[in-house]
Design a protein around this motif. Structure first.
Motif, PDB file in Angstrom:
ATOM      1  N   ILE C 298     -12.345   5.268  -9.007  1.00 27.42           N
ATOM      2  CA  ILE C 298     -13.518   4.769  -8.292  1.00 27.42           C
ATOM      3  C   ILE C 298     -13.197   3.519  -7.482  1.00 27.42           C
ATOM      4  O   ILE C 298     -13.465   3.448  -6.280  1.00 27.42           O
ATOM      5  N   VAL C 299     -12.586   2.519  -8.118  1.00 28.38           N
ATOM      6  CA  VAL C 299     -12.465   1.214  -7.474  1.00 28.38           C
ATOM      7  C   VAL C 299     -11.385   1.209  -6.390  1.00 28.38           C
ATOM      8  O   VAL C 299     -11.671   0.955  -5.216  1.00 28.38           O
ATOM      9  N   LEU C 300     -10.147   1.521  -6.776  1.00 34.94           N
ATOM     10  CA  LEU C 300      -9.065   1.400  -5.798  1.00 34.94           C
ATOM     11  C   LEU C 300      -9.206   2.326  -4.592  1.00 34.94           C
ATOM     12  O   LEU C 300      -9.011   1.880  -3.460  1.00 34.94           O
ATOM     13  N   PRO C 301      -9.554   3.617  -4.784  1.00 33.58           N
ATOM     14  CA  PRO C 301      -9.654   4.465  -3.590  1.00 33.58           C
ATOM     15  C   PRO C 301     -10.612   3.882  -2.552  1.00 33.58           C
ATOM     16  O   PRO C 301     -10.343   3.948  -1.356  1.00 33.58           O
ATOM     17  N   GLN C 302     -11.713   3.302  -3.022  1.00 37.06           N
ATOM     18  CA  GLN C 302     -12.668   2.750  -2.048  1.00 37.06           C
ATOM     19  C   GLN C 302     -12.232   1.393  -1.525  1.00 37.06           C
ATOM     20  O   GLN C 302     -12.308   1.121  -0.331  1.00 37.06           O
ATOM     21  N   ALA C 303     -11.770   0.525  -2.440  1.00 32.66           N
ATOM     22  CA  ALA C 303     -11.404  -0.834  -2.029  1.00 32.66           C
ATOM     23  C   ALA C 303     -10.243  -0.805  -1.042  1.00 32.66           C
ATOM     24  O   ALA C 303     -10.263  -1.499  -0.025  1.00 32.66           O
ATOM     25  N   LEU C 304      -9.242   0.021  -1.312  1.00 30.89           N
ATOM     26  CA  LEU C 304      -8.077   0.058  -0.433  1.00 30.89           C
ATOM     27  C   LEU C 304      -8.448   0.635   0.924  1.00 30.89           C
ATOM     28  O   LEU C 304      -7.994   0.163   1.960  1.00 30.89           O
ATOM     29  N   ARG C 305      -9.291   1.670   0.927  1.00 27.26           N
ATOM     30  CA  ARG C 305      -9.706   2.268   2.202  1.00 27.26           C
ATOM     31  C   ARG C 305     -10.400   1.219   3.081  1.00 27.26           C
ATOM     32  O   ARG C 305     -10.209   1.178   4.270  1.00 27.26           O
ATOM     33  N   MET C 306     -11.194   0.374   2.426  1.00 21.71           N
ATOM     34  CA  MET C 306     -11.926  -0.648   3.186  1.00 21.71           C
ATOM     35  C   MET C 306     -10.986  -1.645   3.857  1.00 21.71           C
ATOM     36  O   MET C 306     -11.318  -2.217   4.879  1.00 21.71           O
TER      37      MET C 306
END
Lengths: 402, 264, 385
Positions: C298-306
């Motif tokens: 949940i966290v890394l896939p979204q945070a890194l994409r941002m």
């Protein structure tokens, strides 16, 4: 209802109880304590291992540790220094010269890069297509080349200039040669120092006066004119001081004597290349920051300010700038830190900043650990100071806005 | 267990029937945010298959209370027992309870980088260790129940608010929870989408799910709830079956609240 | 970093959509209108345009005459017997591209054995392919890690040799573009995971000691210039290791670059972690996901994409910063260029050598920068929707 009775409970106003700790892997506090001990233990062990190895190696190689070498005679020549220095001075003084040289190039670089970067940033938003395009090309080109490459390029270009005897003479008594830039400079006397101090006092006085006037405007609605006072304080006062002390004014122009120039002010090719490289490179980044800052303020803000009847200058000063600055200042701070850190590339072209002098020192004395510790301490101090100052300024701006 | 209990009209309507197993017990629960006392000696028992609606003015602690039930917030005093397991700092208990308790949030909180189907299968696969194929079949079953099976391959950003909230309900159901918590599920929705979400919730209630719902939808409370709880300033002020609750409020605070919320 | 305002106006859009709309006066549309609006809208604007146009034309002409018309493309002789008098005679008037013709193999590949130089050339090609693949969204899945692993292994085999009938080439002879690409690519490959761990560590409120450790690491590294770390790697590293254990200079510089880049990347990653709405963490908790499941799914896939655009910008910075290894005497692309003009015959032609490598650096950085800008405007579009 029993719940209603609870409303009158005498235990109102209690505070949270402290939580106990159970010795179990299923307790989160326990778990985080164990994790922390493990991680800190691993890092601590790695550090201990490195330190122990270093100690043993130093012993084997018979290197004495400590900063005793600082008071020894340096014997290293330094080309340009802001304070009196000779190779007979101590390492400590040589390092101080290096620190001052770093500060000099960083400070001048910060001022020039801010001015140039702001101009280019505004130019990128210009309605003139050609100007905006050229500014865009500048940014893209300068940003995408390593700074060290740019420094070496400028330095090679400076060294490619003709010798003093065939020096280029673009105007007046300004000479460009592979020995640097020579220009006329006045013979410095006490009166000039006094005039500079008077100027500083004048600026401070004007700022104070502006505040006083704002206070009066708040109280009475009338704002007295500031500019005549400012002019008197910032131009009149220094001029008066200078005149009172005899108005000394002698220009020392460079002259070609034999194979080199005598007299006048000098900018060495190393300093010029470093400053040019730093300013042109950083200006590209600052331009982007300024542009983003201006674009971040919604056009509706201009319109709303105009609709209130503020003049164009008041719109900018009271509405747009405070908002743009809030966006601009944090990244600008890191650019200022970058200039300071990037000035360490001086070592590659022979400008004697702190890194260059500390590097020579550690080569001469073999005190590698101390030398690198000095470099790091100096930069950490500078970085921390700039961060603290900019954070303070940023907080002030943010506060003003409310 | 669920099948073992015969469902009669009376048990559904009369709240905690004799012999019904308590699913959630809050006993003298207290909670502070720093110095702020946000839950004061809260006592509440929710029986299996019971539907409880919690209402109250904003800042009354109703959201905090249901967030304590699955330990999104931790309470500092008192006991919370869910499905026979007491919630303490014991991580194993917290994991066990979260597996049994589904939650639906006001702002949906779907995972925007995963498709609807992936949103629904993530937890069954990784927490319940269910085979992927089985998890997908289950997800499709629940998506059908919330009436959006055709959206399974889309991303949350492509759905309307009401559809997203229905996916959020399906996502929680895919864990086959024994209890469902709803934290103001319709407050972030446009008026025309509220009904589609409430319909799904009514259906769920009819299927016998134990539910605790924080909401301002008094219509929903009237028709579905076994009991309505009124909270104010961190306290449970009044509890009662909806008929009585709305017809004769006993405390001044509830009277004021009801007049405000039903007045216009 | 938003794109410049578009030049098409609403009026033009309406006019294009519907022919019955009355057209504005001819002077305000079309090429003439464009010129008037963008170059000659006022007398000041016209003056600026004219001055700039004059400067651009004269500089371009000067550059063409220096770089093309008066340039010296070839000189007689080669190696030690080269005769560069033609270049010297043309100094200031024309560029000495003969330098590049003579030295380009050295600048690109350093002292790598001449007949084996197809290997570093192939390595460069693999690197470029790796970058292109990494930039394509189609490959943003678990295969990307595998592709990187295979590519980096192949690069090691090609550079060192000693297997598959390839001649062994000791690391001291490597140089030029492969060194620059190795330092920056391996730097990213190792610094990135490290930076994620540090960024996660910095957000552990329940573990103050770990958090403090991460903060000290990040602030310490970001407070000092890279060159001080490189000095540390070159003079202090040998002291750190037990006697008899020795790692070569390139590896030491690589370690310094990794530690340096990780601190900067960690701050970028932290920005992404902070930008993620709290509800995402709560929803993951409510579903019963464990810390690492929550972080990984949940966290890394979204945070890194941002934070992809600032990440790419940090990569660009790192790519440029590898040039600093010149100062501790490693033969990267910049250092081979600097060394190529050390022979007396070629002394003084630094500008030509540096322009040549500048073009190479520019191609890499510009491509990355354009990519990051495109991504960013695409992300902004998504957010606006």
């Amino acid at each position: 209802m029993p719940q209603d009775a609870l409303a009158a409970d005498p235990r109102y106003g209690r505070t949270a109880p402290r939580r106990g700790l159970t010795l179990s892997w299923r307790d989160p506090t326990m778990r985080s304590i164990v994790w922390q001990i493990v991680i800190i233990g691993l890092v601590g062990f790695a550090v201990w291992w490195l330190v122990a190895n270093t100690m043993r190696n130093l012993e084997v190689r018979k290197i004495a540790t400590g900063f005793g070498f600082l008071s020894r005679e340096a014997g290293l020549p330094i080309g340009e220094s802001m304070i009196p220095y000779s190779p007979a001075d101590t390492y400590a003084r040589a390092l101080l010269v290096g620190v001052l040289n770093t500060l000099r190039v960083s400070l001048i670089g910060i001022v020039l890069a801010t001015v140039l970067g702001t101009l280019i940033g505004i130019a990128r938003l210009s309605h003139n297509w050609l100007l905006a395009r050229l500014a865009g090309i500048y940014v893209e080109l300068l940003r995408d080349l390593p700074l060290l490459l740019q420094l070496l390029f400028w330095y090679a270009l400076m060294q490619g200039l003709p010798g003093p005897r065939q020096a280029l003479n673009p105007f007046g008594s300004v000479f460009l040669s592979n020995r640097g830039i020579k220009f006329p400079w006045l013979v410095w006397e006490e009166a000039h120092t006094a005039a500079l101090l008077a100027l500083a006092a004048g600026i401070a006085g004007t700022v104070l006066l502006a505040r006083r006037f704002t206070a009066r405007q708040m109280a009475t609605g009338q704002r007295p004119r500031l500019w005549p006072w400012g002019l008197a304080l910032m131009v009149g006062l220094p001029a008066a001081v200078w005149a009172a002390m005899g108005a000394p004014f002698t220009i020392d122009a460079p002259e070609l004597r034999g194979f080199n120039f005598r007299g006048g002010g000098t900018i060495t090719p190393e300093f010029a290349a470093l400053l040019l490289g730093l300013v042109l490179y950083t200006a590209a980044f600052i331009a982007e920051i300024v542009r983003a800052g201006i674009l971040a303020v919604h056009t509706g803000q201009w319109e709303a300010a105009g609709a209130l009847g503020l003049s164009r200058g008041e719109q900018l000063r009271l509405i747009i700038l405070p908002q743009a600055l809030r966006v601009i200042i944090p990244p600008m701070t890191s650019q200022y830190l970058n200039i300071t850190k990037n000035s360490s590339l001086a070592v590659a072209i022979g400008y004697q900043d702190i890194v260059s002098i500390a590097n020579t020192t550690l080569n001469q004395t073999g005190q590698a650990i101390e030398g690198i510790a000095i470099i790091m301490a100096v930069y950490l101090t500078i970085s921390l100071s700039i961060s603290v100052f900019m954070n303070w300024y940023n907080a002030r701006i943010a506060l003003k806005e409310r | 267990m669920r099948e073992a209990m015969a469902r009669s009209e009376t048990t559904v309507r009369s709240g905690i029937a004799a012999g019904a197993k308590p699913m959630i017990q809050l006993i003298n629960v207290n909670k502070w945010f720093g110095a702020l006392h946000v839950l004061r000696d809260v006592n509440l028992t929710v029986a299996e298959r019971e539907r409880v609606v919690v209402c109250g003015p904003s800042g009354s602690g109703k959201s905090t209370m249901i967030r304590c039930i699955n330990r999104l917030e931790s309470h500092q005093e008192g006991q919370i027992i869910v499905d026979g397991i007491e919630l303490t700092d014991d991580l194993k208990n917290i994991d066990a309870i979260r597996r049994e308790v589904g939650m639906v949030f006001q702002s949906f909180n779907l995972f925007p980088h995963l498709t609807i189907l992936e949103n629904c299968t993530l937890a069954p696969i990784w927490v319940r260790k269910m085979p992927k194929r089985e998890a997908e079949a289950l997800a499709m079953e629940y998506l059908t129940r919330v009436r959006i099976p055709e959206q399974a391959q889309k991303y949350p950003g492509q759905l309307s608010g009401g559809q997203q909230q229905r996916v959020a309900i399906a996502r929680a159901l895919c864990m086959r929870p024994k209890i469902m918590l709803f934290d103001e599920p319709t407050s972030a929705l446009d008026p025309e989408m509220i009904k589609e979400v409430l319909d799904v919730m009514v259906e769920l209630a009819e299927s016998g799910m134990t539910m605790v719902v924080v909401t301002h939808e008094m219509g929903f409370a009237r028709t579905v709830a076994d009991r309505v709880v009124f909270m104010d300033r961190g306290e449970v002020v009044e509890v009662g079956p909806p008929g009585e609750f709305f017809a004769n409020p006993k405390s001044e605070r509830l009277k004021t609240f009801l007049s405000q919320i039903l007045g216009h | 970093m938003t794109p410049p305002p578009a030049h098409t106006t609403t009026a033009e859009a309406i006019a294009a959509a519907d022919d019955r709309v009355r057209r504005p006066p001819a002077m305000s549309v079309g090429p003439v209108g464009w010129l008037r609006a963008n170059l000659f809208s006022s007398w000041l604007n016209t003056a600026v345009t004219l001055v700039l146009a004059y400067l651009v034309v004269s500089w371009t002409l000067g550059l063409i005459s220096w770089g093309v018309i008066n340039a010296i493309w070839e000189v007689p002789g080669s190696g030690a017997q080269v005769d560069t008098s033609a270049c010297r005679a043309a100094r200031g008037e024309g560029a000495c591209w003969a330098l590049i013709g003579e030295k380009y193999r050295f600048i690109l590949f350093g002292l790598y054995p001449f007949e084996e130089q197809w290997r570093p050339a192939l390595v460069v090609a693999i690197f470029v392919a790796l970058y292109v693949v990494s930039a394509m969204r189609r490959f943003w899945n678990r295969w990307l890690g595998l592709i990187w692993l295979v590519a980096l292994a192949a690069i090691g085999v090609l550079m060192w040799g000693g297997v598959f009938g390839l001649r062994f080439v000791e690391q001291e002879r490597w140089g030029g573009l492969p060194i620059t690409l190795i330092l920056s690519t391996f730097g990213i490959a190792f610094a990135f995971p490290l930076s994620i761990l540090v960024a996660l560590g910095r957000r552990q409120t329940s573990m103050p000691a770990v958090r403090a450790l991460c903060v000290v690491y990040i602030e310490l590294i970001r407070g000092v210039p890279l060159i001080s770390l490189l000095f540390m790697a070159s003079v202090m590293f040998p002291l750190f290791l037990p006697e008899g254990m020795n790692i070569d200079k390139l590896l030491r510089a690589q370690v310094a670059i990794i530690l340096f880049a990780a601190a900067y990347l960690a701050e970028v990653v932290r920005g992404g972690l902070q930008a993620l709405p709290k509800g995402q963490y709560e929803a993951a908790d409510a579903l019963g996901l464990s810390y690492w499941q929550k972080t990984g799914f949940i966290v890394l896939p979204q945070a890194l994409r941002m934070v992809i655009p600032p990440l790419v910008n940090t990569f660009i910075g790192m790519f440029k910063d590898t040039s600093l290894v010149l100062i501790i005497g490693i033969f990267d692309l910049l250092n081979t260029a600097k060394t190529s003009i050390i022979e007396p015959a070629w002394q003084g032609f630094g500008v030509e050598a540096y322009l040549f490598v500048a073009a190479i650096y520019f191609v890499f950085c510009f491509a990355m920068s354009k990519y990051s800008q495109d991504l960013e405007s695409e992300f902004n579009r998504h957010r606006r929707r």
